[in-house]
Design an enzyme around this catalytic site. Structure first.
Site: not given
Ligand code: ADP
Ligand code: MG
Length: 385
Positions: A37, A201, A342, A365
């Site tokens: 950053r 999610k 993230g 976000g």
């Molecule tokens: P980002 O930060 O890139 O937007 P998210 O915060 O939505 O992504 O999700 C990241 C998390 O999702 C990771 O820590 C990962 O371990 C978890 N994850 C991904 N697939 C699964 C799964 N099948 N079961 C449990 N956790 C998962």
């Molecule tokens: Mg995340």
């Protein structure tokens, strides 16, 4: 098209510039574990210093909730910033008040003054005009490169720039780059446009998901997000992470553009066919080899790719294969490739393919809100017209 005024259009020569950055860096104690950053702001800093401006840098760090808290001090950033710029970097123990004002007033061309955490004052998150006026005393110009904070109507993001006229406020080079690339995702010109989505999610990502359903030609969905879509289709997902509250959403946005995993890796590292379903105790923790092949095939033909969300629990090596394979497929595609989020960004960095991605967004976000079509307050105030 969103067009903002950019820093190169300002006549900053010999003036003081308030530079809002996102130095919300990961810290272990007082050690910065990832200086990306700070590095990302070097082009704008170089430009400002070449034009003989004196720069007052301000950022937030963590969530001190309006109170001074040494744990969230920006002090550790000072040495790294000095090292990376070779500049004289001064420090003010408070972002407003007499010390900051005196130090800003004495700042010479090319020098930097780093201010203590903006969020030590409640006025920052309250978008308080009085707090903004106190910040304005420090500089003649305003430049924002804190894309990751630009979806928040906070004082240093919205109220403060509004105190400067259009000739005195602008976006930095990093902010301009974010807008340029994210706009390639919202106003796609090179197709097929493939969205690769995963993560934990659906909740919290419903708007960007719906926007992508409209714009993308194909949506490849893996990770925890896929479990929810599979559950919505009546597949037995066993003990997998399923975002139960979003099953209805998953049903509502069902479209033939969505491609789901055909096999998954479960906790003992064995592969299960999705068509067979999982037993009650099994957990899908990664996409399987046939899914990797299928997704990679689609990515290969893509001309624009947006990726958010890991394909599995990639923090554990046994379940990182799918995510790493996708990082490679995205990097190798002959396409404009944008990664946001993230953990997604962390995964891409770990994969070693980061330098082959067109754009890695610095704002988790904020990038998703931008893609969902939201008006980001920090960008809105910098628009050219
Ligand atoms: P980002 O930060 O890139 O937007 P998210 O915060 O939505 O992504 O999700 C990241 C998390 O999702 C990771 O820590 C990962 O371990 C978890 N994850 C991904 N697939 C699964 C799964 N099948 N079961 C449990 N956790 C998962
Ligand atoms: Mg995340």
């Amino acid at each position: 098209m969103i067009e903002i005024r950019t820093v190169d259009q300002l006549h900053v020569d010999g003036s003081r510039v308030f530079y809002r950055v996102d130095y919300n860096v990961p810290l272990e104690g007082t050690t910065i574990t990832d200086a990306t950053r700070i590095e990302e702001t070097l082009p704008t800093l170089r430009l400002l210093r070449e034009r003989d401006a004196a720069v007052v840098l301000a950022s937030h760090l963590g969530r001190p909730k309006g109170q001074r808290n040494e744990k969230f001090s920006l002090k550790p950033v000072r040495a790294t910033l000095a090292e990376l710029t070779g500049a004289n970097v001064q420090w003010a123990d408070d972002c407003i008040g007499p010390e900051a004002e005196q130090k800003a007033a004495r700042l010479k061309s090319g020098e930097l003054l780093l201010l203590e955490n903006l969020r030590f004052h409640a006025g920052e998150e309250d978008n308080d005009p009085r707090f903004a006026r106190a910040l304005q005393k420090l500089a003649d110009y305003y430049v924002n490169d804190a894309f990751g904070a630009s979806h928040r109507a906070h004082a240093s993001i919205e109220a403060l720039p509004l105190l400067y006229d259009l000739e005195h406020r602008a976006g930095g080079l990093l902010l301009a780059k974010e807008i340029e690339f994210l706009q390639k995702i919202t106003e796609v010109s090179d197709r097929p446009f493939v969205a690769l989505l995963g993560g934990a999610k659906i909740a919290g990502k419903i708007e960007p998901l719906e926007a992508l359903v409209k714009r993308a030609d194909t949506l490849l969905i893996g990770g925890g997000m896929a479990n929810t879509f599979l559950a919505a289709r009546g597949v037995n997902t066993g003990a997998s992470l399923v975002d139960k509250e979003s099953i209805e959403v998953a049903k509502r946005i069902a479209t033939s553009k969505i491609v789901l995993p055909v096999d998954v890796v479960i906790e003992d590292s064995s592969v299960v066919d999705v068509a067979k379903g999982l037993t009650e105790k099994q957990k899908a923790l990664d996409i399987g080899p046939r899914t990797i092949e299928k997704f990679a095939e689609v990515l290969k033909k893509a001309r624009t790719i947006f990726w958010n969300g890991p394909m599995g629990m990639f923090e554990h090596q046994e379940f990182a294969k799918g995510t790493m394979a996708m990082a490679r497929a995205v990097a190798e595609a002959d396409a404009i490739t944008v990664v946001g989020g993230g953990e997604s960004v962390e995964a891409v960095k770990e994969s070693g393919y980061a330098d082959r991605i067109s754009h890695i967004s610095t704002g988790g976000g904020a990038s998703l809100e931008f893609i969902a079509g939201a008006t980001l307050p920090g960008i809105q105030v910098l628009r050219a017209s």
